[in-house]
Each structure stands twice: as structure tokens, then as C-alpha cells.
Write a protein that holds these residues in place. Structure first.
Motif, PDB file in Angstrom:
ATOM      1  N   ALA A   1       0.831  -1.212   0.000  1.00  0.00           N
ATOM      2  CA  ALA A   1       0.000   0.000   0.000  1.00  0.00           C
ATOM      3  C   ALA A   1       0.861   1.255   0.000  1.00  0.00           C
ATOM      4  O   ALA A   1       0.579   2.226  -0.716  1.00  0.00           O
ATOM      5  N   ALA A   2       1.925   1.232   0.814  1.00  0.00           N
ATOM      6  CA  ALA A   2       2.829   2.393   0.823  1.00  0.00           C
ATOM      7  C   ALA A   2       3.504   2.567  -0.534  1.00  0.00           C
ATOM      8  O   ALA A   2       3.727   3.700  -0.986  1.00  0.00           O
ATOM      9  N   ALA A   3       3.814   1.444  -1.199  1.00  0.00           N
ATOM     10  CA  ALA A   3       4.434   1.538  -2.522  1.00  0.00           C
ATOM     11  C   ALA A   3       3.458   2.043  -3.573  1.00  0.00           C
ATOM     12  O   ALA A   3       3.858   2.671  -4.555  1.00  0.00           O
ATOM     13  N   SER A   4       2.186   1.759  -3.391  1.00  0.00           N
ATOM     14  CA  SER A   4       1.207   2.173  -4.407  1.00  0.00           C
ATOM     15  C   SER A   4       0.947   3.673  -4.393  1.00  0.00           C
ATOM     16  O   SER A   4       0.449   4.222  -5.374  1.00  0.00           O
ATOM     17  N   LEU A   5       1.270   4.343  -3.300  1.00  0.00           N
ATOM     18  CA  LEU A   5       0.984   5.778  -3.186  1.00  0.00           C
ATOM     19  C   LEU A   5       2.004   6.600  -3.962  1.00  0.00           C
ATOM     20  O   LEU A   5       3.173   6.242  -4.060  1.00  0.00           O
ATOM     21  N   SER A   6       1.535   7.695  -4.491  1.00  0.00           N
ATOM     22  CA  SER A   6       2.407   8.634  -5.213  1.00  0.00           C
ATOM     23  C   SER A   6       2.021  10.054  -4.836  1.00  0.00           C
ATOM     24  O   SER A   6       0.895  10.305  -4.401  1.00  0.00           O
ATOM     25  N   SER A   7       2.958  10.950  -5.005  1.00  0.00           N
ATOM     26  CA  SER A   7       2.693  12.373  -4.767  1.00  0.00           C
ATOM     27  C   SER A   7       2.780  13.122  -6.096  1.00  0.00           C
ATOM     28  O   SER A   7       3.712  12.906  -6.864  1.00  0.00           O
ATOM     29  N   GLY A   8       1.823  13.992  -6.322  1.00  0.00           N
ATOM     30  CA  GLY A   8       1.805  14.748  -7.577  1.00  0.00           C
ATOM     31  C   GLY A   8       2.431  16.116  -7.472  1.00  0.00           C
ATOM     32  O   GLY A   8       2.218  16.959  -8.357  1.00  0.00           O
ATOM     33  N   HIS A   9       3.239  16.356  -6.419  1.00  0.00           N
ATOM     34  CA  HIS A   9       3.740  17.722  -6.229  1.00  0.00           C
ATOM     35  C   HIS A   9       4.741  18.126  -7.309  1.00  0.00           C
ATOM     36  O   HIS A   9       4.844  19.303  -7.649  1.00  0.00           O
ATOM     37  N   PHE A  10       5.469  17.161  -7.886  1.00  0.00           N
ATOM     38  CA  PHE A  10       6.389  17.526  -8.962  1.00  0.00           C
ATOM     39  C   PHE A  10       5.605  18.001 -10.197  1.00  0.00           C
ATOM     40  O   PHE A  10       6.008  18.948 -10.863  1.00  0.00           O
ATOM     41  N   ALA A  11       4.493  17.335 -10.478  1.00  0.00           N
ATOM     42  CA  ALA A  11       3.671  17.753 -11.621  1.00  0.00           C
ATOM     43  C   ALA A  11       3.056  19.131 -11.380  1.00  0.00           C
ATOM     44  O   ALA A  11       2.996  19.971 -12.292  1.00  0.00           O
TER      45      ALA A  11
ATOM     46  N   LEU B   1       4.264  21.541  -9.451  1.00  0.00           N
ATOM     47  CA  LEU B   1       5.323  22.546  -9.583  1.00  0.00           C
ATOM     48  C   LEU B   1       5.703  22.761 -11.045  1.00  0.00           C
ATOM     49  O   LEU B   1       5.997  23.887 -11.468  1.00  0.00           O
ATOM     50  N   ALA B   2       5.681  21.682 -11.840  1.00  0.00           N
ATOM     51  CA  ALA B   2       6.083  21.800 -13.250  1.00  0.00           C
ATOM     52  C   ALA B   2       5.096  22.634 -14.037  1.00  0.00           C
ATOM     53  O   ALA B   2       5.497  23.489 -14.843  1.00  0.00           O
ATOM     54  N   TYR B   3       3.791  22.403 -13.831  1.00  0.00           N
ATOM     55  CA  TYR B   3       2.857  23.218 -14.637  1.00  0.00           C
ATOM     56  C   TYR B   3       2.726  24.638 -14.103  1.00  0.00           C
ATOM     57  O   TYR B   3       2.410  25.574 -14.859  1.00  0.00           O
ATOM     58  N   ARG B   4       2.996  24.851 -12.810  1.00  0.00           N
ATOM     59  CA  ARG B   4       3.022  26.229 -12.304  1.00  0.00           C
ATOM     60  C   ARG B   4       4.223  26.991 -12.866  1.00  0.00           C
ATOM     61  O   ARG B   4       4.155  28.199 -13.059  1.00  0.00           O
ATOM     62  N   ALA B   5       5.316  26.278 -13.111  1.00  0.00           N
ATOM     63  CA  ALA B   5       6.510  26.913 -13.669  1.00  0.00           C
ATOM     64  C   ALA B   5       6.476  26.975 -15.188  1.00  0.00           C
ATOM     65  O   ALA B   5       7.410  27.487 -15.805  1.00  0.00           O
ATOM     66  N   GLY B   6       5.425  26.437 -15.791  1.00  0.00           N
ATOM     67  CA  GLY B   6       5.300  26.495 -17.235  1.00  0.00           C
ATOM     68  C   GLY B   6       6.080  25.432 -17.980  1.00  0.00           C
ATOM     69  O   GLY B   6       6.202  25.493 -19.200  1.00  0.00           O
ATOM     70  N   ARG B   7       6.604  24.427 -17.268  1.00  0.00           N
ATOM     71  CA  ARG B   7       7.374  23.370 -17.930  1.00  0.00           C
ATOM     72  C   ARG B   7       6.491  22.211 -18.367  1.00  0.00           C
ATOM     73  O   ARG B   7       6.948  21.306 -19.052  1.00  0.00           O
ATOM     74  N   MET B   8       5.252  22.198 -17.949  1.00  0.00           N
ATOM     75  CA  MET B   8       4.312  21.151 -18.349  1.00  0.00           C
ATOM     76  C   MET B   8       2.951  21.804 -18.545  1.00  0.00           C
ATOM     77  O   MET B   8       2.575  22.703 -17.772  1.00  0.00           O
ATOM     78  N   ASP B   9       2.224  21.372 -19.577  1.00  0.00           N
ATOM     79  CA  ASP B   9       0.925  22.006 -19.782  1.00  0.00           C
ATOM     80  C   ASP B   9      -0.042  21.588 -18.671  1.00  0.00           C
ATOM     81  O   ASP B   9       0.100  20.531 -18.045  1.00  0.00           O
ATOM     82  N   ARG B  10      -1.027  22.444 -18.434  1.00  0.00           N
ATOM     83  CA  ARG B  10      -1.884  22.305 -17.252  1.00  0.00           C
ATOM     84  C   ARG B  10      -2.690  21.003 -17.275  1.00  0.00           C
ATOM     85  O   ARG B  10      -2.884  20.354 -16.249  1.00  0.00           O
ATOM     86  N   ALA B  11      -3.146  20.606 -18.448  1.00  0.00           N
ATOM     87  CA  ALA B  11      -3.990  19.405 -18.533  1.00  0.00           C
ATOM     88  C   ALA B  11      -3.213  18.164 -18.091  1.00  0.00           C
ATOM     89  O   ALA B  11      -3.740  17.311 -17.352  1.00  0.00           O
ATOM     90  N   ARG B  12      -1.962  18.051 -18.517  1.00  0.00           N
ATOM     91  CA  ARG B  12      -1.164  16.888 -18.117  1.00  0.00           C
ATOM     92  C   ARG B  12      -0.818  16.932 -16.625  1.00  0.00           C
ATOM     93  O   ARG B  12      -0.810  15.898 -15.953  1.00  0.00           O
ATOM     94  N   GLY B  13      -0.521  18.123 -16.120  1.00  0.00           N
ATOM     95  CA  GLY B  13      -0.242  18.237 -14.696  1.00  0.00           C
ATOM     96  C   GLY B  13      -1.444  17.845 -13.842  1.00  0.00           C
ATOM     97  O   GLY B  13      -1.316  17.142 -12.837  1.00  0.00           O
ATOM     98  N   LEU B  14      -2.634  18.284 -14.251  1.00  0.00           N
ATOM     99  CA  LEU B  14      -3.838  17.920 -13.512  1.00  0.00           C
ATOM    100  C   LEU B  14      -4.139  16.429 -13.657  1.00  0.00           C
ATOM    101  O   LEU B  14      -4.673  15.805 -12.743  1.00  0.00           O
TER     102      LEU B  14
END
Length: 407
Positions: A137-147, A149-162
Motif C-alpha cells: 500500500a505504501a508503494a502504491s501511493l504517489s505524490s503529484g507535487h512535482f507535476a 510545480l512543473a505546470y506552475r513553472a510552465g514546464r508542463m501544460d496544465r492538462a497533463r499536470g492535472l
């Protein structure tokens, strides 16, 4: 005295995290750990009973009500994020994609590591199954904070980040469900009693959520609403600790009930909890770090397997998720590399398990997940660059020139 030491240490680290000494361009890994709160986790490990010993085992035990308060608060915030209208609008391929990538990592970790847990700890079979399930269960969890930060910085489009953030949010439901199963198997002498404790935690949360919705229904003063909200969250964590049931599950049930029946006050309650989320999280991860026993060599031996198998499971699961969600959810290429960061909920799961399930096996699970979460956080920065790197199109095979046959 020990509680004062805890808060002074956290205050000092907060100043360090915001100082120029942790310039991300100079110390990217250290700055990333400070931003995610994992620096406080390492600080707890160092000050804990098994390293420096500034806090003894008895001190950590006396701070368990504070941990229950933090777990209850985290659970309420998670429950509020389970927006019923959003969940009803999601099409089935999105659920299938989330289940695919989370389930792949779960199976990659839980199945191979169940045998070492059973052989090295000599527990009962259902205890080993529960511990292996919690590792999965701990392995199955992920954090989306990198995504994010990436779309807030303009390095990834918003739809993919969401899209990445949505997948990671659905992971939380998988982790909480497995925690409930693991507590059924290990928190009581029999599975029936364990099921009763889990149901009691959920019932406690539902009652507190309904009471909070009733109390805040006609409340307009922000200060009064914040006071009532924090008091009710403290009641959830305190009552769960007194009854020896899961504060995390009770908090999730409380937040989900409030999100379902709270109406227009839900957003204001969430805003009030958002003001205390960061300091509560930092105290919580510090206390989780204090519970790590660094001299368990069997736990250290399991860490490479946990990290490596999870990495493979996330990469493969990401490919499957991308195929299942094609045309429905916008996901970046190599989405599995965006799911390497583990997040704080994994720490909450193992802390709750160690709190409620007696024995050394729960502590070993905590050790493996804590060390693995730190390693995964450090790996996630490098792995996420694979997501941002444009995929080179495959070259079409060169046309074979017609061969003229001389006659």
C-alpha cells in the motif's frame, strides 16, 4: 521539556528551510527534502532513541496523543478532498488507470517481500500478510507535487499536470483501503475483532463529521468557525487515541461526511484547516522519524528491494495507465516516472500501523517505508526529468531502393 525541544527543533528547521543556505541551485536535493518536509523526518531519526537519544522511548510514547492529533487532521483533510461531485463525474477509464498503476506497484512489492517478512520475523501467517500488504500500500501511493510545480513553472501544460495529480489523488483511496484490511488482520487477536475496531473508527468519524456540519451550518464568523473546526478535529484524534482505533480512518470518515453534507461551509472549513496543515504535517513527520529503529539490519536489507521493485512497478503501471486512459485523460509520456515521489500519506499509513499493531514486524515495516520514502523523494527529481524530456519520434524504416537487375 521534551515537547519544548520538539517545537524548538521544528522552528529552527523552518528557519533553515527558508534561509539562503538552502539555495535550490546549490543544494537541490537538500532543498527538495526541506520543501517536502522530509528533512524534519531525518531530524527526527537523528534525535530519536536509536541514534542520539535526545528523545527516549518513553518520551516518544508520551507524544503519541500528538501523533494521533496529526493523523486525525491529515485524515480530515484527505476526506475533504474526496469531492463527491468530482468523483461521480469521472469516467470509468480514469478509475481503471489509477487502479492499474497503483495495483501494479502494490503487487510488485507485496508479493516478493512477503516471503522475507515471514521467514525473518516468524510471525503468524495473517500478520505477515498484513505487513506485506501495508508495504504494498505504501508503494502504491504517489505524490503529484512535482507535476504541480512543473505546470506552475510552465514546464508542463496544465492538462497533463492535472492528470497526474488526479491519478495520485485516487491512489490515496487504494492506500487507505489496504490499511483498513491490514488493521483487520493485525490490530486484534481475531479478524472479527479487528473488523469491529475499523468499523468503530469509521462510525466515530461519521458522527464527528455530521456534528461538525451541524455546528458550522449557520456560522459566519471566520474566527469562530476556525475554532470549532480545530476543536472538532482534535476531538476526532483524541477520541480515536482513547478508544485505540485508527485516527487516520476516523479523520477520513469525518472529512468525507462533512464534504457530503456540509454544503457551503465545506470550503471555509477546508481553508481553516489549510492554515494549520503545514505545521501539523511537520510535527507528524518528525514524530514518525523518532520511531525509526536504525539498528534493524533486516529492515535495511529490505529497503533496496522495496525501492527497486516499486520503481519498476510504477514505470510499468504508468504505461498500462496511459493506455487505459487514452482519449479520456491527458497524461504525459512516461507518466510512470512522474509517480516516483511517495508523499506523506505513506508515512501516515505506517505510523498508524505501528501505533495500533503490536510487535516488531510493524516497526520493521515503518523502518523500510521511511527510508524508502526518503530515497524515492531523492530519485523523483531525476526521474521527473524523463517526463519533461520530449520523446523522440521513431524514425520510419528507410525505404529500400529499387534494385535494377542488369540483363
Amino acid at each position: 521539556m521534551q515537547a519544548l525541544l520538539v517545537f524548538l527543533a521544528i522552528a529552527a528547521l523552518s528557519l533553515l528551510a527558508s534561509s539562503p543556505a538552502l539555495d535550490p541551485s546549490r543544494f537541490p536535493s537538500l532543498a527538495r527534502l526541506a520543501a517536502s518536509g522530509f528533512l524534519f523526518l531525518l531530524f527526527g531519526v537523528v534525535l530519536g532513541p536509536s541514534v542520539v537519544g535526545a528523545l527516549s522511548v518513553d518520551d516518544v510514547d508520551h507524544l503519541r496523543p500528538v501523533m494521533a492529533l496529526g493523523l486525525g487532521t491529515a485524515g480530515v483533510i484527505l476526506g475533504l478532498n474526496l469531492e463527491p461531485r468530482l468523483l461521480r463525474l469521472l469516467p470509468r477509464p480514469v478509475y481503471a488507470a489509477a487502479l492499474a498503476h497503483a495495483g501494479t506497484a502494490f503487487l510488485f512489492v507485496a508479493l516478493p517481500l512477503a516471503a522475507p517478512l515471514l521467514l525473518t520475523s516468524h510471525p503468524s501467517l495473517h500478520a505477515a500478510v498484513g505487513a506485506a500488504s501495508l508495504l504494498g500500500a505504501a508503494a502504491s501511493l504517489s505524490s503529484g507535487h512535482f507535476a504541480v510545480l512543473a505546470y506552475r513553472a510552465g514546464r508542463m501544460d496544465r492538462a497533463r499536470g492535472l492528470g497526474v495529480s488526479l491519478l495520485t489523488m485516487l491512489d490515496d483511496a487504494v492506500g487507505l483501503a489496504v490499511l483498513a484490511v491490514a488493521l483487520v488482520l493485525g490490530a486484534a487477536p481475531s479478524a472479527a475483532e479487528g473488523l469491529g475496531l475499523v468499523c468503530l473508527a469509521v462510525l466515530l468519524g461519521i458522527l464527528c463529521g455530521a456534528l461538525l456540519a451541524f455546528l458550522t451550518h449557520a456560522m459566519n464568523d471566520p474566527a469562530e468557525l476556525a475554532t470549532v473546526t480545530l476543536g472538532m478535529v482534535a476531538l476526532v484524534g483524541g477520541a480515536a487515541a482513547y478508544l485505540r482505533v485508527s485516527a487516520l480512518l476516523a479523520g477520513v470518515a469525518c472529512g468525507a461526511t462533512l464534504a457530503l453534507v456540509g454544503g457551503r461551509t465545506v470550503e471555509r472549513v477546508a481553508r481553516a484547516l489549510g492554515r494549520v496543515e503545514r505545521p501539523v504535517f511537520l510535527v507528524l513527520v518528525f514524530l514518525v522519524g523518532c520511531g525509526v529503529y536504525t539498528r534493524d539490519w533486516a529492515a535495511w536489507a529490505l529497503v533496496p528491494g522495496f525501492v527497486g521493485l516499486r520503481f519498476l512497478g510504477k514505470v510499468l503501471g504508468g504505461r498500462i495507465a496511459q493506455r487505459l486512459a487514452a482519449g479520456v485523460l491527458e497524461l504525459p509520456p512516461r507518466v510512470g516516472y512522474a509517480l516516483i515521489a511517495q508523499g506523506g500519506l505513506a508515512l501516515c499509513l505506517v505510523a498508524e500501523y505501528q501505533f495500533l499493531v503490536p510487535g516488531g514486524l510493524a516497526r520493521r515495516v515503518l523502518d523500510v517505508v521511511v527510508v524508502g520514502a526518503v530515497v524515492n523523494e531523492l530519485l523523483a527529481g531525476q526521474a521527473f526529468r524523463q517526463v519533461l524530456t520530449p520523446v523522440k519520434p521513431r524514425l520510419a524504416p528507410a525505404a529500400v531502393d529499387d534494385v535494377e537487375v542488369a540483363t
